[in-house]
Design an enzyme around this catalytic site. Sequence first.
Site, mmCIF file in Angstrom:
data_model
loop_
_atom_site.group_PDB
_atom_site.id
_atom_site.type_symbol
_atom_site.label_atom_id
_atom_site.label_comp_id
_atom_site.label_asym_id
_atom_site.label_seq_id
_atom_site.Cartn_x
_atom_site.Cartn_y
_atom_site.Cartn_z
ATOM 1 N N ILE A 1 -10.783 10.513 -10.415
ATOM 2 C CA ILE A 1 -12.157 10.709 -9.523
ATOM 3 C C ILE A 1 -11.620 11.731 -9.258
ATOM 4 O O ILE A 1 -11.025 11.984 -8.790
ATOM 5 C CB ILE A 1 -11.696 9.458 -8.260
ATOM 6 C CG1 ILE A 1 -12.567 7.995 -8.993
ATOM 7 C CG2 ILE A 1 -13.128 10.120 -7.285
ATOM 8 C CD1 ILE A 1 -13.845 7.389 -10.043
ATOM 9 N N TYR B 1 4.060 5.007 -10.363
ATOM 10 C CA TYR B 1 2.735 4.730 -9.060
ATOM 11 C C TYR B 1 2.212 3.405 -9.850
ATOM 12 O O TYR B 1 1.111 2.640 -9.121
ATOM 13 C CB TYR B 1 1.815 5.774 -9.740
ATOM 14 C CG TYR B 1 0.250 6.413 -9.228
ATOM 15 C CD1 TYR B 1 0.239 6.075 -7.712
ATOM 16 C CD2 TYR B 1 -0.903 5.826 -9.954
ATOM 17 C CE1 TYR B 1 -1.557 6.353 -6.990
ATOM 18 C CE2 TYR B 1 -2.171 5.812 -9.674
ATOM 19 C CZ TYR B 1 -2.504 5.783 -8.411
ATOM 20 O OH TYR B 1 -3.978 6.316 -7.993
ATOM 21 N N SER C 1 -6.430 1.044 -8.012
ATOM 22 C CA SER C 1 -6.554 1.772 -9.538
ATOM 23 C C SER C 1 -6.437 1.434 -10.775
ATOM 24 O O SER C 1 -6.108 0.286 -11.555
ATOM 25 C CB SER C 1 -5.167 3.118 -10.238
ATOM 26 O OG SER C 1 -5.323 3.612 -10.684
ATOM 27 N N GLY D 1 -6.930 6.016 4.637
ATOM 28 C CA GLY D 1 -7.322 7.773 4.477
ATOM 29 C C GLY D 1 -8.043 8.078 4.429
ATOM 30 O O GLY D 1 -8.311 8.149 3.821
ATOM 31 N N SER E 1 -9.709 9.767 5.760
ATOM 32 C CA SER E 1 -9.820 11.896 6.525
ATOM 33 C C SER E 1 -10.408 12.898 4.342
ATOM 34 O O SER E 1 -10.762 13.684 5.388
ATOM 35 C CB SER E 1 -8.688 12.264 6.861
ATOM 36 O OG SER E 1 -7.410 12.336 5.676
ATOM 37 N N ARG E 2 -9.747 12.028 3.480
ATOM 38 C CA ARG E 2 -10.452 13.032 2.376
ATOM 39 C C ARG E 2 -10.932 12.211 0.950
ATOM 40 O O ARG E 2 -10.593 10.775 1.454
ATOM 41 C CB ARG E 2 -9.213 13.877 2.348
ATOM 42 C CG ARG E 2 -9.018 15.167 3.040
ATOM 43 C CD ARG E 2 -7.807 15.190 3.049
ATOM 44 N NE ARG E 2 -6.907 15.209 2.575
ATOM 45 C CZ ARG E 2 -5.672 14.860 1.753
ATOM 46 N NH1 ARG E 2 -5.501 14.579 0.735
ATOM 47 N NH2 ARG E 2 -4.716 14.526 1.764
ATOM 48 N N ASP F 1 0.555 6.528 10.577
ATOM 49 C CA ASP F 1 1.400 6.816 8.576
ATOM 50 C C ASP F 1 1.286 5.166 8.496
ATOM 51 O O ASP F 1 2.293 4.251 9.260
ATOM 52 C CB ASP F 1 2.776 7.348 8.871
ATOM 53 C CG ASP F 1 3.707 7.035 7.425
ATOM 54 O OD1 ASP F 1 2.655 6.413 6.400
ATOM 55 O OD2 ASP F 1 4.241 8.050 7.073
ATOM 56 N N VAL F 2 0.630 4.221 7.595
ATOM 57 C CA VAL F 2 0.651 2.884 7.128
ATOM 58 C C VAL F 2 1.965 2.202 6.283
ATOM 59 O O VAL F 2 1.761 1.127 6.557
ATOM 60 C CB VAL F 2 -0.285 2.879 5.695
ATOM 61 C CG1 VAL F 2 -1.766 2.988 6.867
ATOM 62 C CG2 VAL F 2 -0.394 3.000 4.686
HETATM 63 N N1 LIG Z 1 -8.641 10.136 -7.132
HETATM 64 C C1 LIG Z 1 -8.328 9.329 -8.650
HETATM 65 O O1 LIG Z 1 -8.862 9.108 -9.350
HETATM 66 C C2 LIG Z 1 -7.885 8.206 -7.669
HETATM 67 C C3 LIG Z 1 -8.117 7.288 -9.162
HETATM 68 C C4 LIG Z 1 -7.207 5.761 -9.057
HETATM 69 C C5 LIG Z 1 -6.582 5.074 -7.583
HETATM 70 N N2 LIG Z 1 -7.142 6.191 -6.747
HETATM 71 C C6 LIG Z 1 -6.329 5.851 -4.931
HETATM 72 O O2 LIG Z 1 -7.449 5.857 -4.359
HETATM 73 C C7 LIG Z 1 -7.160 6.262 -2.445
HETATM 74 C C8 LIG Z 1 -7.545 7.741 -2.469
HETATM 75 O O3 LIG Z 1 -7.400 8.807 -2.741
HETATM 76 P P1 LIG Z 1 -8.071 9.969 -3.631
HETATM 77 O O4 LIG Z 1 -7.712 10.256 -4.831
HETATM 78 O O5 LIG Z 1 -9.358 9.803 -2.634
HETATM 79 O O6 LIG Z 1 -6.781 10.981 -2.566
HETATM 80 P P2 LIG Z 1 -6.212 12.411 -1.727
HETATM 81 O O7 LIG Z 1 -7.392 12.763 -1.967
HETATM 82 O O8 LIG Z 1 -4.619 12.781 -1.574
HETATM 83 O O9 LIG Z 1 -6.538 11.697 -0.025
HETATM 84 C C9 LIG Z 1 -5.557 10.430 0.535
HETATM 85 C C10 LIG Z 1 -6.129 9.798 1.782
HETATM 86 O O10 LIG Z 1 -4.602 8.866 2.058
HETATM 87 C C11 LIG Z 1 -4.231 9.248 2.896
HETATM 88 N N3 LIG Z 1 -2.879 9.154 3.301
HETATM 89 C C12 LIG Z 1 -1.588 9.666 2.654
HETATM 90 N N4 LIG Z 1 -0.605 9.139 2.967
HETATM 91 C C13 LIG Z 1 -0.868 8.229 3.973
HETATM 92 C C14 LIG Z 1 -0.330 7.714 5.197
HETATM 93 N N5 LIG Z 1 1.025 7.509 4.472
HETATM 94 N N6 LIG Z 1 -0.456 7.241 6.202
HETATM 95 C C15 LIG Z 1 -1.782 7.020 6.086
HETATM 96 N N7 LIG Z 1 -3.009 8.125 5.435
HETATM 97 C C16 LIG Z 1 -2.092 8.199 4.052
HETATM 98 C C17 LIG Z 1 -4.556 11.054 2.985
HETATM 99 O O11 LIG Z 1 -4.519 11.219 4.543
HETATM 100 P P3 LIG Z 1 -4.094 12.790 5.479
HETATM 101 O O12 LIG Z 1 -5.667 14.134 5.175
HETATM 102 O O13 LIG Z 1 -3.905 13.078 5.989
HETATM 103 O O14 LIG Z 1 -3.098 13.303 4.362
HETATM 104 C C18 LIG Z 1 -5.949 10.981 2.784
HETATM 105 O O15 LIG Z 1 -7.208 10.559 3.926
HETATM 106 C C19 LIG Z 1 -5.965 5.966 -2.718
HETATM 107 O O16 LIG Z 1 -5.277 4.830 -2.791
HETATM 108 C C20 LIG Z 1 -5.461 6.572 -4.447
HETATM 109 O O17 LIG Z 1 -4.386 5.954 -4.834
HETATM 110 C C21 LIG Z 1 -7.115 7.703 -6.614
#
Ligand SMILES: NC(=O)c1ccc[n+]([C@@H]2O[C@H](COP(=O)([O-])OP(=O)(O)OC[C@H]3O[C@@H](n4cnc5c(N)ncnc54)[C@H](OP(=O)(O)O)[C@@H]3O)[C@@H](O)[C@H]2O)c1
Length: 260
Positions: free
Chosen positions: A191, A158, A144, A14, A16-17, A65-66
Amino acid sequence: MSGRLEGKVALVTGGSRGIGRAICARLAGDGAAVVVNFARKQDAAADVVAQIEAAGGRALAVGADVSDRAAVNRMVGAAVREYGRIDILVNNAGILARGTALEFDEVIFDRMMAVNVKGIVHTVQAVAPGMAARRYGRIVNISSLAGLGTAVANTTPYALTKAAVINLTKRQAFELGHDGITVNAICPGFIATEMLASLEPHDQEEQLRALASKAVLNRVGDPDDIARVVLFLASDDASFVTGQALAVDGGRMDFLTGSA
Ligand SMILES: NC(=O)c1ccc[n+]([C@@H]2O[C@H](COP(=O)([O-])OP(=O)(O)OC[C@H]3O[C@@H](n4cnc5c(N)ncnc54)[C@H](OP(=O)(O)O)[C@@H]3O)[C@@H](O)[C@H]2O)c1
């Protein structure tokens, strides 16, 4: 480029974003060659690679896809063909869908388990044997704060997947430590990413203020707040740290348990 990770190879799922993108930039900035995994957004991953290369680093985008074990094995094969090995694995890919204990959609829950938990099982099974053979590895799993028990509405399924990530981290640390591999989890608070925006799609400004007020530091985190801690755990500065779940959350005050 030179830095603490000079000569190391990192795979970031993941990448990419959001948080993953910031992690890729940090690891590359400290000298690692980075494999930037994505699921669907190839353009976003290509953009991360271009940014790293423009700064003088090395990176490769690989789609998988993981939740798909065969796809993960193909990705790891491509990474090893390009860079020879993987020293650092960051399991960041994750998805979030709403749900409560009573309104619990089984299909959605199964999908979250497949990506958030089984995805980590797949990557570690594909990568750890090579690390063990070289007796060196750093694995960082992104859980998380939800996995530690925060009181955020509509996140029960979740939160279950993220609690499983913490336990999986401890089991992996226990089983892989003898092979020179450390395994730690980071538990981010709120975040600012697209995932957070999807949690509260209406009145984002107001929501962000409300979320910020849940932290002692009174702000929502930036992806780089997490990336800098990943860099520490991936470096030899953390060589005696394993099996830990580290909250990186600005000091959250809404725990279901504890002194809050
Ligand atoms: N943001 C928060 O507040 C927060 C808080 C606690 C924990 N987290 C955790 O931090 C991590 C990143 O979150 P984020 O906020 O950066 O999320 P995000 O902006 O939605 O980005 C998700 C990333 O995961 C990739 N992804 C989704 N499904 C996938 C799959 N099946 N196989 C491979 N890659 C996949 C996406 O790839 P594509 O670009 O190809 O879609 C993207 O690069 C996650 O595990 C999330 O649960 C986030």
